[in-house]
Design a protein around this motif. Structure first.
Motif, PDB file in Angstrom:
ATOM      1  N   PRO A  92       0.754  -1.180   0.186  1.00  0.00           N
ATOM      2  CA  PRO A  92      -0.041  -0.014  -0.020  1.00  0.00           C
ATOM      3  C   PRO A  92       0.923   1.321  -0.094  1.00  0.00           C
ATOM      4  N   GLN A  93       1.868   1.225   0.689  1.00  0.00           N
ATOM      5  CA  GLN A  93       2.881   2.409   0.733  1.00  0.00           C
ATOM      6  C   GLN A  93       4.287   1.886   1.168  1.00  0.00           C
ATOM      7  N   PHE A  94       5.268   2.538   0.723  1.00  0.00           N
ATOM      8  CA  PHE A  94       6.594   2.261   1.655  1.00  0.00           C
ATOM      9  C   PHE A  94       6.680   3.270   2.718  1.00  0.00           C
ATOM     10  N   ALA A  95       6.102   2.743   3.842  1.00  0.00           N
ATOM     11  CA  ALA A  95       6.119   3.774   4.844  1.00  0.00           C
ATOM     12  C   ALA A  95       7.425   3.425   5.685  1.00  0.00           C
ATOM     13  N   LYS A  96       8.063   2.201   5.711  1.00  0.00           N
ATOM     14  CA  LYS A  96       9.103   2.302   6.766  1.00  0.00           C
ATOM     15  C   LYS A  96      10.154   1.532   5.548  1.00  0.00           C
ATOM     16  N   ILE A  97      11.443   2.109   5.539  1.00  0.00           N
ATOM     17  CA  ILE A  97      12.521   1.585   4.533  1.00  0.00           C
ATOM     18  C   ILE A  97      13.661   1.270   5.139  1.00  0.00           C
ATOM     19  N   VAL A  98      14.105   0.081   4.914  1.00  0.00           N
ATOM     20  CA  VAL A  98      15.358  -0.250   5.514  1.00  0.00           C
ATOM     21  C   VAL A  98      16.601   0.223   4.510  1.00  0.00           C
ATOM     22  N   ILE A  99      17.670   0.845   4.820  1.00  0.00           N
ATOM     23  CA  ILE A  99      18.672   1.057   4.117  1.00  0.00           C
ATOM     24  C   ILE A  99      19.835   0.302   4.605  1.00  0.00           C
ATOM     25  N   ALA A 100      20.416  -0.764   3.724  1.00  0.00           N
ATOM     26  CA  ALA A 100      21.579  -1.596   3.879  1.00  0.00           C
ATOM     27  C   ALA A 100      22.793  -0.865   3.628  1.00  0.00           C
ATOM     28  N   TRP A 101      23.636  -0.332   4.803  1.00  0.00           N
ATOM     29  CA  TRP A 101      24.589   0.539   4.458  1.00  0.00           C
ATOM     30  C   TRP A 101      26.112  -0.090   4.768  1.00  0.00           C
ATOM     31  N   ASN A 102      26.914   0.085   3.757  1.00  0.00           N
ATOM     32  CA  ASN A 102      28.045  -0.713   4.057  1.00  0.00           C
ATOM     33  C   ASN A 102      29.252   0.363   3.671  1.00  0.00           C
ATOM     34  N   GLN A 103      28.983   1.499   3.424  1.00  0.00           N
ATOM     35  CA  GLN A 103      29.953   2.781   2.856  1.00  0.00           C
ATOM     36  C   GLN A 103      30.469   2.338   1.304  1.00  0.00           C
ATOM     37  N   SER A 104      30.003   1.395   0.851  1.00  0.00           N
ATOM     38  CA  SER A 104      30.320   1.139  -0.671  1.00  0.00           C
ATOM     39  C   SER A 104      29.629   2.250  -1.639  1.00  0.00           C
ATOM     40  N   ALA A 105      30.167   2.251  -2.864  1.00  0.00           N
ATOM     41  CA  ALA A 105      29.860   3.459  -3.873  1.00  0.00           C
ATOM     42  C   ALA A 105      28.433   2.704  -4.199  1.00  0.00           C
ATOM     43  N   GLU A 106      28.285   1.371  -4.367  1.00  0.00           N
ATOM     44  CA  GLU A 106      27.065   0.891  -4.869  1.00  0.00           C
ATOM     45  C   GLU A 106      25.755   1.366  -4.011  1.00  0.00           C
ATOM     46  N   ALA A 107      26.225   1.175  -2.567  1.00  0.00           N
ATOM     47  CA  ALA A 107      25.052   1.438  -1.636  1.00  0.00           C
ATOM     48  C   ALA A 107      24.792   2.862  -1.616  1.00  0.00           C
ATOM     49  N   LEU A 108      25.831   3.680  -1.721  1.00  0.00           N
ATOM     50  CA  LEU A 108      25.634   5.261  -1.858  1.00  0.00           C
ATOM     51  C   LEU A 108      24.716   5.572  -3.175  1.00  0.00           C
ATOM     52  N   ASP A 109      25.029   4.939  -4.275  1.00  0.00           N
ATOM     53  CA  ASP A 109      24.092   5.109  -5.340  1.00  0.00           C
ATOM     54  C   ASP A 109      22.837   4.684  -5.455  1.00  0.00           C
ATOM     55  N   ALA A 110      22.656   3.713  -4.367  1.00  0.00           N
ATOM     56  CA  ALA A 110      21.183   2.985  -4.433  1.00  0.00           C
ATOM     57  C   ALA A 110      20.422   4.199  -3.568  1.00  0.00           C
ATOM     58  N   VAL A 111      21.244   4.765  -2.471  1.00  0.00           N
ATOM     59  CA  VAL A 111      20.394   5.690  -1.828  1.00  0.00           C
ATOM     60  C   VAL A 111      19.872   6.873  -2.551  1.00  0.00           C
ATOM     61  N   ARG A 112      20.979   7.284  -3.228  1.00  0.00           N
ATOM     62  CA  ARG A 112      20.662   8.694  -4.393  1.00  0.00           C
ATOM     63  C   ARG A 112      19.601   8.255  -4.972  1.00  0.00           C
ATOM     64  N   ALA A 113      19.562   7.157  -5.653  1.00  0.00           N
ATOM     65  CA  ALA A 113      18.343   6.611  -6.544  1.00  0.00           C
ATOM     66  C   ALA A 113      16.992   6.544  -5.996  1.00  0.00           C
ATOM     67  N   ALA A 114      17.091   6.296  -4.821  1.00  0.00           N
ATOM     68  CA  ALA A 114      15.954   5.758  -3.962  1.00  0.00           C
ATOM     69  C   ALA A 114      15.282   7.139  -3.186  1.00  0.00           C
ATOM     70  N   LEU A 115      16.027   8.386  -3.257  1.00  0.00           N
ATOM     71  CA  LEU A 115      15.579   9.510  -2.736  1.00  0.00           C
ATOM     72  C   LEU A 115      13.996   9.824  -2.810  1.00  0.00           C
ATOM     73  N   PRO A 116      13.321   9.534  -4.001  1.00  0.00           N
ATOM     74  CA  PRO A 116      12.050  10.081  -3.920  1.00  0.00           C
ATOM     75  C   PRO A 116      11.208   9.204  -3.048  1.00  0.00           C
ATOM     76  N   LEU A 117      11.564   7.717  -2.987  1.00  0.00           N
ATOM     77  CA  LEU A 117      10.842   6.980  -2.118  1.00  0.00           C
ATOM     78  C   LEU A 117      11.126   7.203  -0.539  1.00  0.00           C
ATOM     79  N   LEU A 118      12.465   7.395  -0.596  1.00  0.00           N
ATOM     80  CA  LEU A 118      12.818   7.756   0.993  1.00  0.00           C
ATOM     81  C   LEU A 118      12.247   8.990   1.503  1.00  0.00           C
ATOM     82  N   GLN A 119      11.941  10.058   0.739  1.00  0.00           N
ATOM     83  CA  GLN A 119      11.366  11.341   1.013  1.00  0.00           C
ATOM     84  C   GLN A 119       9.993  11.219   1.225  1.00  0.00           C
TER      85      GLN A 119
END
Length: 278
Positions: free
Chosen positions: A152-179
């Motif tokens: 129904p909605q992405f109310a709670k989102i978990v971000i798997a963070w390991n400081q990698s470039a791939e993880a940061l790229d995923a976070v940036r790309a997911a910003l509309p959903l995170l917001q």
């Protein structure tokens, strides 16, 4: 930033096995245009036959793939009749070895690709090839829907963070959903003792997200299970998360295919949608 161009790939006339419904919901939610690729796949492998028969066999398998693409496109049209979002479909065919180029060229002009889970019962090598084509050849984030539908909605989102470039790229790309989420949880599994943010694991990422209007909290957890994917799965369940955001294929695809890895293991066991980028 918002997703204005979304792509999904349908490889079977069994629409229920695709992510078409979820992709249409996402396009409607984001006021985006949905592009649908109805893909017929030639699974044959060119080999050695009696003189003159190789071309005939190849033509027959290509014709069969073309018919399959047309059937998929008809099924897509029926499923999308009356859809609330703007959409267009296109039928195409490819051999297993050319999926990378075909899907990659389509995906590179999309903001997001929505696909079904590539592993499990009734899944095959083509599903994995489509996912990898979007990530590597298309260089676009992918939202994997295990059930083919959106929650129904992405109310709670978990971000798997390991400081990698791939993880940061995923976070940036997911910003509309995170917001749009009510809360995001940054999970760090056994942070290295000598990392740049060892005194405040995840602190810099949390600060970056806060400046984008994302409400985030940090969880540092121990690797109490053999596989990272299992720790992530349990944490998502504990958090009652609707979505997992993670970097994809920090190791090579070949290594993950042979030895396993967080990306493949997570996708194989995924029960909630997974948003990934490479």
């Amino acid at each position: 930033m918002a997703y204005k161009s979304i792509l999904t790939v349908v490889t079977s006339s069994d629409i229920a096995a695709s992510a078409l419904e979820g992709a249409a919901e996402m396009a409607n939610n984001q006021d985006a245009h949905l592009d649908i690729l109805s893909l017929g796949i030639d699974h044959s492998t060119p080999g050695y036959y009696y003189a003159g028969t190789n071309a005939l066999i190849e033509q027959a398998t290509l014709d069969r793939a073309r018919e399959e693409a047309e059937q998929i496109d008809i099924a897509v049209g029926a499923a999308m009749e009356g859809a609330a979002c703007r959409w267009a479909s296109d039928a195409a065919l490819a051999q297993i070895g050319t999926i990378q180029n075909l899907v990659g060229n389509r995906a590179r002009f999309a903001d997001l690709v929505v696909l079904p889970k590539p592993y499990g019962e009734s899944r095959g090598i083509a599903d994995e090839a489509v996912l990898e084509a979007a990530l590597f050849a298309g260089n676009v984030p992918v939202l994997v829907l295990p059930q083919g539908k959106l929650p129904p909605q992405f109310a709670k989102i978990v971000i798997a963070w390991n400081q990698s470039a791939e993880a940061l790229d995923a976070v940036r790309a997911a910003l509309p959903l995170l917001q749009q989420a009510h809360l995001s949880n940054i999970v760090i599994i056994d942070p290295p003792r000598h990392s740049p943010d060892r005194s405040d694991p995840g602190g810099m990422l949390s600060q970056m997200l806060a400046r984008h209007g994302v409400r985030a909290e940090i969880s540092v957890v121990a690797a109490t299970m053999p596989r990272t994917a299992d720790v992530l799965a349990r944490h998502c369940e504990d958090q009652q998360a609707d979505l997992l955001v993670m970097g994809a294929y920090g190791h090579s695809r070949f290594r993950e295919a042979i030895m396993g890895g967080a990306t493949r293991d997570t996708l194989e066991a995924a029960k909630i949608p997974v948003f990934m980028s490479h």
